[in-house]
Motif scaffolding. Structure first.
Motif, PDB file in Angstrom:
ATOM      1  N   TYR A 185      -1.232   7.273   0.080  1.00 42.06           N
ATOM      2  CA  TYR A 185      -2.576   7.731  -0.271  1.00 42.06           C
ATOM      3  C   TYR A 185      -3.638   6.711   0.170  1.00 42.06           C
ATOM      4  O   TYR A 185      -4.671   7.090   0.734  1.00 42.06           O
ATOM      5  CB  TYR A 185      -2.693   7.972  -1.777  1.00 42.06           C
ATOM      6  N   GLN A 186      -3.364   5.441  -0.074  1.00 40.86           N
ATOM      7  CA  GLN A 186      -4.313   4.389   0.331  1.00 40.86           C
ATOM      8  C   GLN A 186      -4.452   4.354   1.854  1.00 40.86           C
ATOM      9  O   GLN A 186      -5.569   4.266   2.380  1.00 40.86           O
ATOM     10  CB  GLN A 186      -3.834   3.027  -0.172  1.00 40.86           C
ATOM     11  N   ASP A 200      10.196   0.262  -4.450  1.00 36.31           N
ATOM     12  CA  ASP A 200      10.220   1.487  -5.250  1.00 36.31           C
ATOM     13  C   ASP A 200      11.380   2.376  -4.809  1.00 36.31           C
ATOM     14  O   ASP A 200      11.723   2.428  -3.627  1.00 36.31           O
ATOM     15  CB  ASP A 200       8.909   2.253  -5.094  1.00 36.31           C
ATOM     16  N   SER A 229      10.084  -1.180   0.808  1.00 39.17           N
ATOM     17  CA  SER A 229       9.528  -0.781  -0.485  1.00 39.17           C
ATOM     18  C   SER A 229      10.538  -1.121  -1.567  1.00 39.17           C
ATOM     19  O   SER A 229      11.737  -0.864  -1.408  1.00 39.17           O
ATOM     20  CB  SER A 229       9.233   0.713  -0.510  1.00 39.17           C
ATOM     21  N   GLY A 252       2.929   9.575   5.070  1.00 39.96           N
ATOM     22  CA  GLY A 252       4.237   9.482   4.431  1.00 39.96           C
ATOM     23  C   GLY A 252       5.380   9.643   5.417  1.00 39.96           C
ATOM     24  O   GLY A 252       6.390   8.932   5.346  1.00 39.96           O
ATOM     25  N   GLN A 293       0.838  -1.195   0.000  1.00 39.05           N
ATOM     26  CA  GLN A 293       0.000   0.000   0.000  1.00 39.05           C
ATOM     27  C   GLN A 293       0.873   1.244   0.000  1.00 39.05           C
ATOM     28  O   GLN A 293       2.000   1.221   0.499  1.00 39.05           O
ATOM     29  CB  GLN A 293      -0.899   0.011   1.236  1.00 39.05           C
ATOM     30  N   ASP A 294       0.324   2.337  -0.526  1.00 40.99           N
ATOM     31  CA  ASP A 294       1.043   3.608  -0.520  1.00 40.99           C
ATOM     32  C   ASP A 294       0.412   4.559   0.496  1.00 40.99           C
ATOM     33  O   ASP A 294      -0.594   4.231   1.139  1.00 40.99           O
ATOM     34  CB  ASP A 294       1.098   4.224  -1.922  1.00 40.99           C
ATOM     35  N   ALA A 334       3.621   7.857  -3.324  1.00 45.36           N
ATOM     36  CA  ALA A 334       3.062   6.764  -4.128  1.00 45.36           C
ATOM     37  C   ALA A 334       3.901   5.486  -4.035  1.00 45.36           C
ATOM     38  O   ALA A 334       3.527   4.476  -4.618  1.00 45.36           O
ATOM     39  CB  ALA A 334       2.930   7.197  -5.582  1.00 45.36           C
ATOM     40  N   ARG A 335       5.009   5.519  -3.284  1.00 47.80           N
ATOM     41  CA  ARG A 335       5.811   4.297  -3.115  1.00 47.80           C
ATOM     42  C   ARG A 335       4.981   3.255  -2.387  1.00 47.80           C
ATOM     43  O   ARG A 335       4.262   3.566  -1.450  1.00 47.80           O
ATOM     44  CB  ARG A 335       7.075   4.597  -2.299  1.00 47.80           C
ATOM     45  N   LEU A 336       5.079   2.018  -2.837  1.00 47.69           N
ATOM     46  CA  LEU A 336       4.320   0.913  -2.228  1.00 47.69           C
ATOM     47  C   LEU A 336       5.142   0.249  -1.136  1.00 47.69           C
ATOM     48  O   LEU A 336       6.313  -0.070  -1.342  1.00 47.69           O
ATOM     49  CB  LEU A 336       3.918  -0.108  -3.289  1.00 47.69           C
ATOM     50  N   PHE A 337       4.501   0.045   0.023  1.00 53.55           N
ATOM     51  CA  PHE A 337       5.181  -0.530   1.190  1.00 53.55           C
ATOM     52  C   PHE A 337       4.518  -1.829   1.637  1.00 53.55           C
ATOM     53  O   PHE A 337       3.323  -2.017   1.474  1.00 53.55           O
ATOM     54  CB  PHE A 337       5.150   0.453   2.361  1.00 53.55           C
ATOM     55  N   ASP A 374       7.111  10.486  -3.660  1.00 53.49           N
ATOM     56  CA  ASP A 374       7.424   9.432  -2.696  1.00 53.49           C
ATOM     57  C   ASP A 374       6.172   8.891  -2.004  1.00 53.49           C
ATOM     58  O   ASP A 374       6.179   7.774  -1.499  1.00 53.49           O
ATOM     59  CB  ASP A 374       8.401   9.928  -1.638  1.00 53.49           C
TER      60      ASP A 374
END
Length: 77
Positions: A32-33, A62, A60, A46, A29-30, A71-74, A69
């Motif tokens: 934003y989610q 990414d 991540s 963030g 998930q990033d 939008a990076r998925l973790f 940053d």
């Protein structure tokens, strides 16, 4: 900031929620989610993600330092 200082701020509570959510999720998930899920500002999420990543508690694939940053998925794995 020392760990003792961090334990006296709201950030550890948010970080625990994020860790729990990421561990339960089958997909990365990033910010934003997670912000939508927790009804929080993406920047706040963030910053918490950054602290968790620096502590080695989330990961991540990414690259860091991109134009977005948030939008990076973790994931925890």
């Amino acid at each position: 900031m020392s760990n003792a200082d961090r334990n006296n701020t709201p950030a550890p509570k948010l970080e625990r929620k994020i860790l729990s959510d990421l561990a339960a999720s089958k997909q990365p998930q990033d910010a934003y989610q997670l912000a939508r899920h927790f009804a929080a500002e993406p920047m706040m999420i963030g910053q918490a993600l950054h602290r968790l990543e620096e502590d080695g508690r989330i990961y991540s694939a990414d690259p860091k330092g991109t134009a977005n940053d948030l939008a990076r998925l973790f994931t925890t794995q």
